[in-house]
Design an enzyme around this catalytic site. Sequence first.
Site, short mmCIF file in Angstrom:
data_model
loop_
_atom_site.label_atom_id
_atom_site.label_comp_id
_atom_site.label_asym_id
_atom_site.label_seq_id
_atom_site.Cartn_x
_atom_site.Cartn_y
_atom_site.Cartn_z
N LYS A 261 49.08 40.25 43.38
CA LYS A 261 47.96 41.03 42.82
C LYS A 261 46.99 41.29 43.97
O LYS A 261 46.20 40.42 44.34
CB LYS A 261 47.29 40.20 41.73
CG LYS A 261 46.47 40.95 40.70
CD LYS A 261 45.47 41.93 41.23
CE LYS A 261 44.04 41.47 41.08
NZ LYS A 261 43.09 42.35 41.74
N PRO A 262 47.07 42.51 44.56
CA PRO A 262 46.12 42.79 45.63
C PRO A 262 44.75 43.10 45.05
O PRO A 262 44.62 43.34 43.84
CB PRO A 262 46.71 44.04 46.29
CG PRO A 262 47.53 44.70 45.23
CD PRO A 262 47.96 43.63 44.25
N GLY B 47 40.26 34.44 48.40
CA GLY B 47 39.12 35.23 47.94
C GLY B 47 37.86 34.39 47.97
O GLY B 47 37.77 33.40 48.71
N SER B 48 36.92 34.76 47.14
CA SER B 48 35.63 34.07 47.16
C SER B 48 35.75 32.69 46.50
O SER B 48 36.62 32.45 45.67
CB SER B 48 34.59 34.91 46.41
OG SER B 48 34.95 34.98 45.06
N GLU C 252 42.36 29.61 49.39
CA GLU C 252 41.77 29.95 50.69
C GLU C 252 40.49 30.72 50.40
O GLU C 252 40.55 31.88 49.98
CB GLU C 252 42.74 30.81 51.50
CG GLU C 252 44.07 30.12 51.81
CD GLU C 252 43.93 29.03 52.86
OE1 GLU C 252 42.98 29.07 53.65
OE2 GLU C 252 44.78 28.13 52.86
N LEU C 253 39.34 30.08 50.61
CA LEU C 253 38.09 30.65 50.09
C LEU C 253 37.12 31.05 51.21
O LEU C 253 37.52 31.22 52.34
CB LEU C 253 37.49 29.64 49.11
CG LEU C 253 38.48 29.14 48.05
CD1 LEU C 253 37.83 28.10 47.15
CD2 LEU C 253 39.05 30.28 47.22
N CYS D 52 37.14 36.00 56.91
CA CYS D 52 36.71 34.70 56.40
C CYS D 52 36.30 33.77 57.53
O CYS D 52 35.43 32.94 57.37
CB CYS D 52 37.81 34.08 55.55
SG CYS D 52 39.41 34.02 56.38
P1 NDP Z 1 37.15 37.89 45.19
O1 NDP Z 1 37.12 36.45 44.87
O2 NDP Z 1 36.14 38.77 44.58
O3 NDP Z 1 38.56 38.51 44.80
C1 NDP Z 1 39.77 37.99 45.31
C2 NDP Z 1 40.90 38.45 44.41
O4 NDP Z 1 40.78 37.83 43.15
C3 NDP Z 1 40.91 39.94 44.14
O5 NDP Z 1 42.24 40.40 44.10
C4 NDP Z 1 40.27 40.02 42.79
O6 NDP Z 1 40.60 41.18 42.09
C5 NDP Z 1 40.85 38.81 42.13
N1 NDP Z 1 40.13 38.31 40.95
C6 NDP Z 1 38.88 38.60 40.53
N2 NDP Z 1 38.58 37.90 39.40
C7 NDP Z 1 39.66 37.15 39.11
C8 NDP Z 1 39.97 36.20 38.09
N3 NDP Z 1 39.10 35.88 37.15
N4 NDP Z 1 41.18 35.61 38.11
C9 NDP Z 1 42.07 35.89 39.09
N5 NDP Z 1 41.84 36.78 40.08
C10 NDP Z 1 40.65 37.40 40.10
O7 NDP Z 1 37.11 37.97 46.78
P2 NDP Z 1 37.00 39.27 47.67
O8 NDP Z 1 38.13 40.19 47.37
O9 NDP Z 1 35.61 39.78 47.61
O10 NDP Z 1 37.30 38.70 49.14
C11 NDP Z 1 36.30 38.25 50.00
C12 NDP Z 1 36.30 36.73 50.02
O11 NDP Z 1 37.58 36.25 50.42
C13 NDP Z 1 35.32 36.16 51.03
O12 NDP Z 1 34.64 35.08 50.44
C14 NDP Z 1 36.22 35.65 52.15
O13 NDP Z 1 35.67 34.61 52.89
C15 NDP Z 1 37.42 35.21 51.37
N6 NDP Z 1 38.58 35.14 52.25
C16 NDP Z 1 39.07 33.91 52.56
C17 NDP Z 1 40.12 33.79 53.45
C18 NDP Z 1 40.67 32.46 53.82
O14 NDP Z 1 41.74 32.40 54.43
N7 NDP Z 1 40.01 31.36 53.51
C19 NDP Z 1 40.73 34.97 54.07
C20 NDP Z 1 40.14 36.20 53.64
C21 NDP Z 1 39.10 36.27 52.77
P3 NDP Z 1 39.68 42.50 42.24
O15 NDP Z 1 39.41 42.72 43.70
O16 NDP Z 1 40.54 43.54 41.68
O17 NDP Z 1 38.42 42.19 41.49
#
Ligand code: NDP
Length: 527
Positions: free
Chosen positions: A189-190, A239-240, A261-262, A295
Amino acid sequence: MASVEQTQTVEQPLPSVNGGAPTNGAHSAGGIPVENPATGEIVATVPDLDADAVAEMAKRARAAQPSWEAYGFDGRARVMLRAQKWVMDNAEQIIATIISETGKTFEDASLAEISYAGNAFGFWANHAEQYLEDERVKSSQLLVKGKKLILRFRPLGLIGVIGPWNYPLTNSFGDCIPALMAGNSVILKPSEVTPLTSLLLAEGLRECGLPEDVLQIATGRGETGAALVEHVDMIMFTGSTRTGKKVAETAAKRLIPASLELGGKDPMIVLSDADLERAANFATYYSMQNAGQTCISIERAYVEAPVYDEFVAKVSEKVRALRVGKPEGPGSVEVGAITFPPQLQTIEDHVTDAVDKGARVLAGGHASHAGGGRFYEPTVLVDVDHTMKCMTEETFGPTLPIMKVQDADEAVRLANDSPYGLGSSVFTRDVERGEQIARRLDAGAANVNDAMINYTVLELPMGGAKQSGLGSRHGAGGIRKYCSQQAIVVTPKLALKREPHMYPYKARNSKLLAGVFKFLYGRGKRD
Ligand code: NDP
């Protein structure tokens, strides 16, 4: 060559674009428009898959998995090595796709995405078996003497990968590669903001011989991601921290493993004996690269007082020289667009908050909407402290706040004064001292006289401490997490009919065994 059809709508489903997603209308109406953040143009529309569609994909993925597992390591490696070449042969198209949905520069797409994918396909093809082959185990346990002890890794079955928008190839797609090499099927799921690269890569893998339904792309929003967690045997989330915790909650309820990985707030420490020119170049590059949307970007710098002024002057001059804007091919700009619309508000908020609390802006400090795009000027902030969001919260933009510190101890204390613990770096000519300081940093990675580079080393684990995550990618753990472990104990054909610890209990046997335990575990000095 595969092609991502542009400006598709859900009324014209995307059989070659949706990576196997149902095309029978099992998604909510409207679809998701994909915008080029550097121009504001809509470049494609992809399906917004609902929970039923995800369930259907999961069913198909499960049906496809056993025969993929039966390919064995060699069979799967052949597909991955073809994919490695496919990525290089189609690099131009992949880069164009990444740029069209992220607005990043050519170099950020080429260096941090294409080269990662090229390396990763080869690495996992060549190392998966070594990490996952049966391990013969030796034991000090008396009761298993003479038995064959095996640790076996078996694929979990169906892996869900959820990715962010900042690196659609490296972070979203990259995690599918070890999951597939381990013999799993995968649904990716991108981010809704950047789905096109994943769709293109899935098409490429199919061209390379990946069987139908082994990898599917579930385009959609957060709800689609949430639905995916309900159907898989393991979830790999990037993600976040906020969303990561929601994913972890669902995973806990279902009792499935989750690798998270946050976010990060990576500190850089510059000691007074550092090579300041190198440190300034690294500070500039690794805070602004990918417009700071990494990140493990350098998000804050702590500089020892004796070299603070010189360091600040060097970094400010270098940052002022950066060109920001719409990428027009190699060498056109250093800093591209802000990919995710709300991120621009976060960046502006952090800079405004800092200025309101007394910080000075030495470079940049403004958003720009040149040519209909979404940009933020590369920004240097000084006179900052930990009352400011720019020093404590993830900014995820092209900003570098620099803080003066008295000594290394203060730098380490402030570096660790964060809920995050992803990457970190220390600059000093005394590399032994640098290593000692690196060991005191509460971070998943610490670089001495470097930054971020650990991510490219696929032999090393990449993961976060504290609120930056659980688990890691890369290295042995980066593929074993996609497997369950099975312990196998094989007793040889010629064995006792009854082993000494069994019924009936007899005083002589029990005393003998107690004596053996005492002999084994009761001898030797304790202090
Ligand atoms: P988000 O947490 O907003 O989203 C990440 C993914 O989760 C997206 O595909 C999003 O979908 C999806 N998502 C949203 N809500 C849900 C849910 N309730 N259940 C399951 N999946 C969901 O992060 P961002 O896309 O804004 O990415 C930026 C963040 O990622 C930054 O905090 C960054 O530091 C972190 N990051 C960490 C890395 C690491 O290796 N530690 C590497 C790269 C980034 P949709 O976008 O469609 O809402």
